[in-house]
Design a protein around this motif. Structure first.
Motif, mmCIF file in Angstrom:
data_model
loop_
_atom_site.group_PDB
_atom_site.id
_atom_site.type_symbol
_atom_site.label_atom_id
_atom_site.label_comp_id
_atom_site.label_asym_id
_atom_site.label_seq_id
_atom_site.Cartn_x
_atom_site.Cartn_y
_atom_site.Cartn_z
ATOM 1 N N PRO A 267 0.611 -0.904 0.074
ATOM 2 C CA PRO A 267 0.379 0.042 0.494
ATOM 3 C C PRO A 267 0.557 0.908 -0.127
ATOM 4 O O PRO A 267 1.752 0.781 0.451
ATOM 5 C CB PRO A 267 -0.991 -0.178 1.080
ATOM 6 C CG PRO A 267 0.271 -0.706 2.187
ATOM 7 C CD PRO A 267 0.694 -2.283 0.772
ATOM 8 N N SER A 268 0.757 2.777 -0.492
ATOM 9 C CA SER A 268 1.253 3.633 -0.545
ATOM 10 C C SER A 268 1.183 4.640 0.318
ATOM 11 O O SER A 268 -0.605 4.398 0.904
ATOM 12 C CB SER A 268 0.466 4.434 -1.894
ATOM 13 O OG SER A 268 1.601 3.774 -2.515
ATOM 14 N N THR A 269 1.144 5.529 1.039
ATOM 15 C CA THR A 269 0.673 6.457 1.885
ATOM 16 C C THR A 269 0.923 7.893 1.495
ATOM 17 O O THR A 269 1.391 8.167 1.265
ATOM 18 C CB THR A 269 1.282 6.637 3.112
ATOM 19 O OG1 THR A 269 1.609 5.034 3.952
ATOM 20 C CG2 THR A 269 0.731 6.938 4.785
ATOM 21 N N THR A 270 -0.701 8.442 1.523
ATOM 22 C CA THR A 270 -0.879 9.933 1.315
ATOM 23 C C THR A 270 -0.581 10.662 2.321
ATOM 24 O O THR A 270 -1.317 10.880 3.305
ATOM 25 C CB THR A 270 -2.260 10.123 0.239
ATOM 26 O OG1 THR A 270 -2.308 9.721 -0.400
ATOM 27 C CG2 THR A 270 -2.633 11.865 0.263
ATOM 28 N N LYS A 271 0.524 11.737 2.459
ATOM 29 C CA LYS A 271 0.515 12.576 3.064
ATOM 30 C C LYS A 271 -0.387 14.229 2.658
ATOM 31 O O LYS A 271 0.267 14.303 1.944
ATOM 32 C CB LYS A 271 2.225 12.701 3.838
ATOM 33 C CG LYS A 271 2.696 11.456 4.520
ATOM 34 C CD LYS A 271 3.982 11.111 4.582
ATOM 35 C CE LYS A 271 4.390 9.881 5.036
ATOM 36 N NZ LYS A 271 5.183 9.706 6.161
ATOM 37 N N SER A 318 1.328 4.682 15.788
ATOM 38 C CA SER A 318 0.595 3.714 16.271
ATOM 39 C C SER A 318 -0.443 3.911 15.976
ATOM 40 O O SER A 318 -2.116 3.021 16.210
ATOM 41 C CB SER A 318 0.445 3.774 17.797
ATOM 42 O OG SER A 318 0.586 5.071 18.174
ATOM 43 N N ILE A 319 -1.196 4.618 14.796
ATOM 44 C CA ILE A 319 -2.544 5.131 14.579
ATOM 45 C C ILE A 319 -2.989 3.959 13.708
ATOM 46 O O ILE A 319 -2.057 4.070 12.551
ATOM 47 C CB ILE A 319 -2.740 6.592 13.964
ATOM 48 C CG1 ILE A 319 -2.725 7.677 15.664
ATOM 49 C CG2 ILE A 319 -4.027 6.458 13.397
ATOM 50 C CD1 ILE A 319 -2.418 8.902 15.362
ATOM 51 N N GLU A 320 -3.735 4.063 13.015
ATOM 52 C CA GLU A 320 -4.173 2.723 12.112
ATOM 53 C C GLU A 320 -4.799 3.958 10.947
ATOM 54 O O GLU A 320 -6.137 3.856 11.497
ATOM 55 C CB GLU A 320 -5.251 2.012 13.139
ATOM 56 C CG GLU A 320 -6.252 0.704 11.490
ATOM 57 C CD GLU A 320 -6.625 -0.258 12.140
ATOM 58 O OE1 GLU A 320 -7.105 -1.129 11.117
ATOM 59 O OE2 GLU A 320 -6.510 -0.461 13.149
ATOM 60 N N LEU A 321 -4.099 4.493 10.205
ATOM 61 C CA LEU A 321 -4.879 5.016 8.907
ATOM 62 C C LEU A 321 -6.051 4.137 8.312
ATOM 63 O O LEU A 321 -5.921 3.154 8.790
ATOM 64 C CB LEU A 321 -3.851 5.314 7.732
ATOM 65 C CG LEU A 321 -2.601 6.276 8.581
ATOM 66 C CD1 LEU A 321 -2.041 6.507 7.583
ATOM 67 C CD2 LEU A 321 -3.098 7.048 9.250
ATOM 68 N N PRO A 322 -7.246 4.727 7.746
ATOM 69 C CA PRO A 322 -7.652 4.811 6.836
ATOM 70 C C PRO A 322 -7.735 3.851 5.484
ATOM 71 O O PRO A 322 -6.316 4.804 4.789
ATOM 72 C CB PRO A 322 -8.975 5.569 7.092
ATOM 73 C CG PRO A 322 -8.169 6.779 6.980
ATOM 74 C CD PRO A 322 -7.238 6.985 7.987
ATOM 75 N N ILE A 323 -8.422 3.480 5.076
ATOM 76 C CA ILE A 323 -7.883 2.326 3.172
ATOM 77 C C ILE A 323 -8.885 3.141 2.665
ATOM 78 O O ILE A 323 -9.797 2.785 2.460
ATOM 79 C CB ILE A 323 -7.733 1.003 3.774
ATOM 80 C CG1 ILE A 323 -6.410 0.846 4.256
ATOM 81 C CG2 ILE A 323 -7.160 0.858 2.164
ATOM 82 C CD1 ILE A 323 -6.331 -0.690 5.074
ATOM 83 N N LEU A 324 -7.870 4.041 1.422
ATOM 84 C CA LEU A 324 -9.226 4.189 0.782
ATOM 85 C C LEU A 324 -8.525 3.291 -0.565
ATOM 86 O O LEU A 324 -7.797 3.082 -0.998
ATOM 87 C CB LEU A 324 -9.108 6.323 -0.109
ATOM 88 C CG LEU A 324 -9.116 6.816 0.752
ATOM 89 C CD1 LEU A 324 -8.932 8.201 0.268
ATOM 90 C CD2 LEU A 324 -10.674 6.653 1.108
#
Length: 324
Positions: A267-271, A318-324
């Protein structure tokens, strides 16, 4: 030393040492800028710019250090103005966002609609570009926020906060052999021509890494920066589309089949990023939280207290990021 002189040397650099272009941008005269730059150099006793005749050719080492400090000074001046505006007109202002087509077209519309409804007197401007263009806009203060996924090393001058994870889907016309498979493997995909993002855009590196890991070479026949363009060429039968899952819309893309590909690619992460010296208006905090609900004002302020991006990353690890 005058603030105007500091602004001039910053803008001369921003305009590739072209004084005429700088004068046009600042609605002033070329001789006036040249005179003020010379006066500053005389006062400091050093050359900020190297010259060949009347033309500026390069920034001297001392000049680069001075311009770096001038950038900080101008950033503080902007922050002072923002503080004043926050108290005199808290719901008025501007918001400039620099991002890619995929974010602008698929991730941001509901966020922007909600924001404009809440802040109708804030003028919101969208700038689309490559990761390097986005980084430059934000670093120079021409954009308040940079929203990006790829080439995050370009954003070292910004505080970058994680917003969400996303992955990819394969797009094919109905009846395509891949659509009949229970699960597509990287070997299956390697057998077909691919239509995907330009290198350096929208998580393209994840595709390259997946093929490299499997010791395979993708047959990329067409690339674009725009997911809608990619879909157009998939419809023409040019190849299998590999694009962000968020870019597939079940209604408008009903003539294409979307095949899950999250098992093939990391997965990629948008910032979202902004200059550390920025003064964030209240409506800016609200925009950030509207885009990424876990980025509350307290969390953003905590990130601003940290000096290194590695520390910022650890804050949100530690934060579970949402997945789009």
């Amino acid at each position: 030393m005058k603030l105007q002189q500091l602004r001039y040397i910053v803008e001369v650099l921003n305009n590739n040492l072209n004084v005429s272009q700088t004068a046009e941008h600042l609605y002033t005269s070329q001789p006036g800028i040249s005179k003020q730059v010379r006066m500053l150099e005389d006062e400091l006793g050093i050359q900020i710019f190297g010259r060949s005749g009347k033309h500026l050719t390069h920034v001297t080492p001392a000049g680069q250090q001075i311009i770096d400090i001038a950038l900080e000074v101008m950033g503080k001046v902007d922050a002072i103005k923002a503080v004043a505006a926050e108290y005199t007109h808290p719901r008025k202002g501007t918001l400039n966002i620099a991002t890619t087509h995929t974010q602008a077209r698929y991730a941001l519309p509901p966020v922007i609609k909600s924001f404009i409804q809440r802040y109708p007197e804030v003028s919101l401007n969208m700038h689309q570009g490559s990761p390097s263009q986005i980084s430059e806009l934000a670093a120079k203060g021409n954009a308040d926020f940079a929203i990006a996924t790829e080439a995050l090393h370009l954003y070292q001058d910004l505080v970058m906060l994680p917003c969400y994870h996303w992955n990819r889907s394969l797009l094919v016309p109905p009846g395509h052999p891949l659509a009949a498979l229970e699960q597509v493997s990287i070997q299956d995909l390697a057998a077909y021509p691919l239509v995907t993002y330009v290198h350096g855009f929208t998580g393209r590196s994840r595709l390259d890494n997946a093929f490299n890991k499997a010791k395979l070479k993708p047959k990329i026949v067409f690339t674009a920066t725009d997911a809608d363009v990619i879909k157009t060429y998939v419809r023409m039968g040019l190849g299998v589309g590999v694009l962000a899952t968020m870019a597939y819309e079940a209604t408008t893309d009903a003539d294409l089949v979307a095949i899950p590909a999250a098992h093939l690619f990391k997965p990629s992460t948008t910032k979202i990023g902004f200059r550390r010296t920025s003064f964030l208006r209240s409506y800016m905090y609200d925009f950030i939280e509207g885009f990424a609900p876990h980025l509350t004002r307290d969390k953003v302020d905590a990130a601003l207290q940290l000096r290194q991006q590695e520390e910022v990353d650890a804050l949100f690890s530690s934060i579970e990021l949402p997945i789009l």
